[in-house]
Design a protein around this motif. Structure first.
Motif, PDB file in Angstrom:
ATOM      1  N   MET A   1      -2.948  10.872   3.481  1.00  0.00           N
ATOM      2  CA  MET A   1      -3.704  10.084   4.146  1.00  0.00           C
ATOM      3  C   MET A   1      -3.145  10.060   5.642  1.00  0.00           C
ATOM      4  N   SER A   2      -2.353  10.632   5.778  1.00  0.00           N
ATOM      5  CA  SER A   2      -1.933  10.689   7.183  1.00  0.00           C
ATOM      6  C   SER A   2      -3.357  11.701   7.984  1.00  0.00           C
ATOM      7  N   VAL A   3      -3.659  12.491   7.611  1.00  0.00           N
ATOM      8  CA  VAL A   3      -4.603  13.700   7.776  1.00  0.00           C
ATOM      9  C   VAL A   3      -5.847  13.450   7.588  1.00  0.00           C
ATOM     10  N   LEU A   4      -6.322  12.628   6.227  1.00  0.00           N
ATOM     11  CA  LEU A   4      -6.962  12.397   4.979  1.00  0.00           C
ATOM     12  C   LEU A   4      -7.682  11.560   6.413  1.00  0.00           C
TER      13      LEU A   4
ATOM     14  N   GLY B   1      -2.581  10.461  -3.586  1.00  0.00           N
ATOM     15  CA  GLY B   1      -2.296   9.492  -3.104  1.00  0.00           C
ATOM     16  C   GLY B   1      -1.024   9.325  -2.174  1.00  0.00           C
ATOM     17  N   ALA B   2       0.016  10.428  -1.745  1.00  0.00           N
ATOM     18  CA  ALA B   2      -0.278  10.245  -0.560  1.00  0.00           C
ATOM     19  C   ALA B   2       0.076  10.008   0.878  1.00  0.00           C
TER      20      ALA B   2
ATOM     21  N   VAL C   1      10.942   7.917  -1.176  1.00  0.00           N
ATOM     22  CA  VAL C   1       9.915   7.918  -1.701  1.00  0.00           C
ATOM     23  C   VAL C   1       9.341   8.011  -3.028  1.00  0.00           C
ATOM     24  N   SER C   2       8.451   6.679  -3.593  1.00  0.00           N
ATOM     25  CA  SER C   2       8.180   6.408  -4.455  1.00  0.00           C
ATOM     26  C   SER C   2       6.954   7.664  -5.593  1.00  0.00           C
ATOM     27  N   THR C   3       7.101   8.537  -6.354  1.00  0.00           N
ATOM     28  CA  THR C   3       5.918   9.520  -6.679  1.00  0.00           C
ATOM     29  C   THR C   3       5.558   8.962  -7.911  1.00  0.00           C
TER      30      THR C   3
END
Length: 93
Positions: A74-77, A2-3, A28-30
């Motif tokens: 998601m910056s990669v996926l 979910g990152a 960041v929220s984790t």
């Protein structure tokens, strides 16, 4: 994951030769709550034979107690094609 971005801990960043304190400090929220992190952009990022450019990276200061394994966000996926077959996920560009 979910990152939103690739996420690693500070110890991993040091092993990679990254001075994450040069990044932009934020929060960041984790799944474990809100924590401090540094945002950087990697000029290049490689997964196996796949090479991507200008990938956002979030670094959480500390070691495995903060983030035990790197997350591919998601910056990669969003730049890849994903095919799932049984228990196997294949990524391609």
């Amino acid at each position: 994951t979910g990152a939103s971005t690739v996420a690693i801990n500070g110890d991993m960043a040091k092993q990679m030769g990254l001075d994450y304190r040069q990044g932009r400090l934020g929060t960041v929220s984790t799944a474990n709550g809100t924590t401090s992190s540094y945002l950087m952009t990697l000029q290049s990022f490689r997964i196996g034979e796949i090479k991507l450019n200008d990938v956002s990276l979030t670094i959480q200061p500390g070691g495995n107690e903060k983030l035990a394994i790197p997350l591919i966000g998601m910056s990669v996926l969003k730049q890849l094609h994903m095919v799932r077959s049984g228990n196997t996920l294949t990524l391609s560009k």
